[in-house]
Design a protein around this motif. Structure first.
Motif, PDB file in Angstrom:
ATOM      1  N   VAL A 167    -122.389 -70.846  74.165  1.00 41.46           N
ATOM      2  CA  VAL A 167    -121.252 -71.402  73.287  1.00 41.46           C
ATOM      3  C   VAL A 167    -121.852 -71.678  71.938  1.00 41.46           C
ATOM      4  CG1 VAL A 167    -119.526 -72.710  72.844  1.00 41.46           C
ATOM      5  CG2 VAL A 167    -119.781 -72.454  75.319  1.00 41.46           C
TER       6      VAL A 167
ATOM      7  N   ASP B  91    -109.240 -75.770  74.480  1.00 38.92           N
ATOM      8  CA  ASP B  91    -109.863 -76.830  74.424  1.00 38.92           C
ATOM      9  C   ASP B  91    -111.222 -76.571  74.078  1.00 38.92           C
ATOM     10  OD1 ASP B  91    -110.912 -79.380  74.478  1.00 38.92           O
ATOM     11  OD2 ASP B  91    -109.672 -80.106  76.087  1.00 38.92           O
ATOM     12  N   PRO B  92    -111.603 -76.535  72.869  1.00 39.71           N
ATOM     13  CA  PRO B  92    -113.040 -76.299  72.478  1.00 39.71           C
ATOM     14  C   PRO B  92    -114.161 -77.200  73.060  1.00 39.71           C
ATOM     15  CG  PRO B  92    -111.760 -75.888  70.617  1.00 39.71           C
ATOM     16  CD  PRO B  92    -110.813 -76.702  71.521  1.00 39.71           C
TER      17      PRO B  92
ATOM     18  N   ARG C 165    -120.920 -72.914  68.111  1.00 39.95           N
ATOM     19  CA  ARG C 165    -119.825 -73.447  67.493  1.00 39.95           C
ATOM     20  C   ARG C 165    -120.145 -73.554  66.115  1.00 39.95           C
ATOM     21  NH1 ARG C 165    -118.605 -79.033  70.482  1.00 39.95           N
ATOM     22  NH2 ARG C 165    -120.819 -79.409  70.302  1.00 39.95           N
TER      23      ARG C 165
ATOM     24  N   HIS D  43    -115.107 -72.479  63.923  1.00 40.11           N
ATOM     25  CA  HIS D  43    -114.544 -71.929  65.333  1.00 40.11           C
ATOM     26  C   HIS D  43    -115.447 -71.669  66.307  1.00 40.11           C
ATOM     27  CE1 HIS D  43    -111.954 -70.565  61.940  1.00 40.11           C
ATOM     28  NE2 HIS D  43    -110.919 -70.901  62.477  1.00 40.11           N
ATOM     29  N   THR D  44    -115.062 -71.429  67.520  1.00 42.12           N
ATOM     30  CA  THR D  44    -115.677 -71.631  68.608  1.00 42.12           C
ATOM     31  C   THR D  44    -115.929 -69.931  69.219  1.00 42.12           C
ATOM     32  OG1 THR D  44    -115.500 -73.733  69.307  1.00 42.12           O
ATOM     33  CG2 THR D  44    -116.248 -72.498  71.049  1.00 42.12           C
TER      34      THR D  44
ATOM     35  N   CYS E 253    -117.585 -66.327  67.770  1.00 42.12           N
ATOM     36  CA  CYS E 253    -117.070 -67.422  66.835  1.00 42.12           C
ATOM     37  C   CYS E 253    -116.800 -66.988  65.332  1.00 42.12           C
ATOM     38  CB  CYS E 253    -118.689 -68.136  66.683  1.00 42.12           C
ATOM     39  SG  CYS E 253    -118.307 -69.738  65.549  1.00 42.12           S
TER      40      CYS E 253
ATOM     41  N   ASN F 288    -113.058 -65.318  65.545  1.00 38.18           N
ATOM     42  CA  ASN F 288    -112.046 -66.153  65.875  1.00 38.18           C
ATOM     43  C   ASN F 288    -111.338 -66.977  64.649  1.00 38.18           C
ATOM     44  OD1 ASN F 288    -112.057 -65.558  68.599  1.00 38.18           O
ATOM     45  ND2 ASN F 288    -113.496 -67.475  69.227  1.00 38.18           N
TER      46      ASN F 288
ATOM     47  N   LEU G 189    -114.502 -76.775  76.711  1.00 32.94           N
ATOM     48  CA  LEU G 189    -115.064 -75.540  76.911  1.00 32.94           C
ATOM     49  C   LEU G 189    -116.789 -75.902  76.729  1.00 32.94           C
ATOM     50  CD1 LEU G 189    -115.453 -72.562  77.415  1.00 32.94           C
ATOM     51  CD2 LEU G 189    -114.987 -72.350  74.962  1.00 32.94           C
ATOM     52  N   HIS G 190    -116.835 -76.436  75.655  1.00 32.24           N
ATOM     53  CA  HIS G 190    -118.405 -76.837  75.467  1.00 32.24           C
ATOM     54  C   HIS G 190    -119.237 -77.741  76.310  1.00 32.24           C
ATOM     55  CE1 HIS G 190    -121.915 -78.863  73.556  1.00 32.24           C
ATOM     56  NE2 HIS G 190    -122.262 -77.717  72.913  1.00 32.24           N
TER      57      HIS G 190
ATOM     58  N   ILE H  29    -109.072 -69.877  73.468  1.00 33.12           N
ATOM     59  CA  ILE H  29    -109.773 -71.263  73.638  1.00 33.12           C
ATOM     60  C   ILE H  29    -108.781 -72.298  73.611  1.00 33.12           C
ATOM     61  CG2 ILE H  29    -111.625 -72.748  73.027  1.00 33.12           C
ATOM     62  CD1 ILE H  29    -113.267 -70.047  72.264  1.00 33.12           C
TER      63      ILE H  29
END
Length: 316
Positions: A32, A220-221, A34, A37-38, A86, A89, A224-225, A218
Motif C-alpha cells: 500500500v 476505507d483507506p 499513501r 491518495h492510496t 496511488c 487514483n 485497507l492500510h 477503495i
C-alpha cells in the motif's frame, strides 16, 4: 492491437507526479502506497531479508518510485505499481458497476458477475484465486499459476490454452511481473478481463485487447492500510475495498478518456500560466515545473491519438 510492451510507457506517463509519498507498507499480501491518495498492488510473495531501502521511501515522489516499474527485481516493481496506482487514483474512478459481494466469497465477486456468460465456455484464469475451484462444475475452467498446485497449469501452458480460450481472466499482477505483454497478445481473440486490486485505471487498456477492467474502489483507506499491514489477503474485501467492473467498449473508453484529457488540459493551462508569470518577473533560472509541463504536454498528445483511434472504431 497496440504493442503490449507499451503498457509501461503508458503507466509512467500517467504516474508522473511530484507528490511526496507519506507512507509505504509492504504487507504479506498487499503493498500500500499513501500520498494524497492510496494505491494498492499485490506483494511478490517471495520472502526476503535484504531489501536495500527500508526507512528511505517516505518522502520520495510518486514519479521516483513509479520509475521502478521497468525493474525486474520483484519488490521494486511492486513498490512502483502501488505508487502508480496511488497517482492514478487522483483522477477518480470511471463509471462502472460496483459489485456487492456475497458474504464469505467477496474475492470471487467478479466471477459471480460474469457467471451467466461463462456457461459452456472455455475459461482460462491467470492466477489462483482462493475458492475459485467452486466453479469447476459450471464451465470449462483452466487455471495457470506461477506456483502451481496439482490442479493448476504452470506458466508455459499459456502458449497452448490462451489462443483457444473464450474468456480469459488475467491478473493485473502480470503487469508487475512483466508477463502481461505476452499474455495479452495470446489472449487477444478471447473476451479478456484484467482483474484484481493491482488493476491500473487506464482507459487506454482497450488498445491492449482488454475488454473489461475489474479493479477495486477503495472505500476505507485507513482500514485497507491496517488490514494489509496485519497480513490480510482476501480480508481487504470485507470492508476496505469493493470490486468495480468497467466495460472498455470504444464508446465507454472515449467518454472516460475525454474526462481525463479535460483534467490534464486544465493542469497544462495552469502550468503554462505559472511559467509565463515566472519568467515575466525576471527569473533567469528554469521554471521549477518545466519537466512536469513537458510531461503533461506529451501525455496529452498520446491521449489525443488514442481518442482518435477510438473514434475511428466507434464511428464505423
Amino acid at each position: 492491437m497496440e504493442n503490449p510492451a507499451r503498457i509501461y510507457e503508458l503507466l509512467l506517463d500517467y504516474a508522473a507526479s511530484a507528490t511526496q509519498v507519506t507512507d509505504l507498507n509492504i504487507g504479506l499480501v498487499w503493498t500500500v502506497c499513501r500520498a494524497e491518495h492510496t494505491g494498492l498492488a499485490m506483494s511478490p510473495g517471495q520472502p526476503t531479508r535484504t531489501l536495500p531501502w527500508p526507512g528511505t521511501l517516505a518522502g520520495k515522489t510518486l514519479t521516483e518510485l513509479a520509475g521502478w516499474i521497468t525493474d525486474w527485481e520483484p519488490y521494486k516493481a511492486t513498490v512502483a505499481m502501488s505508487a502508480i496506482n496511488c497517482s492514478l487514483n487522483r483522477y477518480g474512478l470511471p463509471s462502472g458497476i460496483t459489485l456487492l459481494p456475497a458474504p464469505g466469497r467477496a474475492n470471487l465477486a467478479v466471477f459471480d458477475h460474469f457467471l451467466p456468460r461463462l456457461q459452456g465456455k472455455k475459461v482460462v484464469v491467470i492466477g489462483r484465486y482462493p475458492g475459485i475451484e467452486c466453479y469447476a462444475e459450471q464451465f470449462n475452467l483452466s487455471i495457470i499459476e506461477r506456483q502451481p498446485s496439482p490442479d493448476d497449469y504452470s506458466d508455459p501452458a499459456c502458449e497452448f490454452l490462451l489462443p483457444d480460450a473464450d474468456w480469459v481472466f488475467l491478473t493485473a499482477s502480470s503487469i508487475t511481473n512483466k508477463t502481461f505483454p505476452r499474455l495479452a497478445e495470446l489472449a487477444q481473440h478471447a473476451t479478456t478481463v484484467l482483474m484484481g486490486p493491482t488493476v491500473p485505471w487506464l482507459p487506454e487498456l482497450h488498445e491492449f485487447a482488454i475488454d473489461y477492467l475489474a479493479g477495486v474502489e477503495i472505500i476505507d483507506p485507513v482500514k485497507l492500510h491496517q488490514t494489509a499491514a496485519e497480513g490480510g489477503g482476501v480480508r481487504i474485501f470485507d470492508d476496505a475495498v469493493r470490486y468495480r467492473i468497467v466495460d472498455l467498449a470504444p464508446g465507454n473508453s472515449m467518454m472516460w478518456l475525454k474526462d481525463q484529457i479535460a483534467q490534464d488540459y486544465t493542469d497544462r493551462q495552469r502550468l503554462t500560466l505559472a511559467m509565463e508569470q515566472w519568467y515575466s518577473t525576471g527569473n533567469k533560472v528554469r521554471f521549477p515545473e518545466y519537466d512536469r509541463l513537458n510531461q503533461i504536454t506529451a501525455k496529452l498528445s498520446r491521449m489525443d491519438s488514442c481518442y482518435k483511434r477510438l473514434w475511428d472504431i466507434y464511428s464505423l
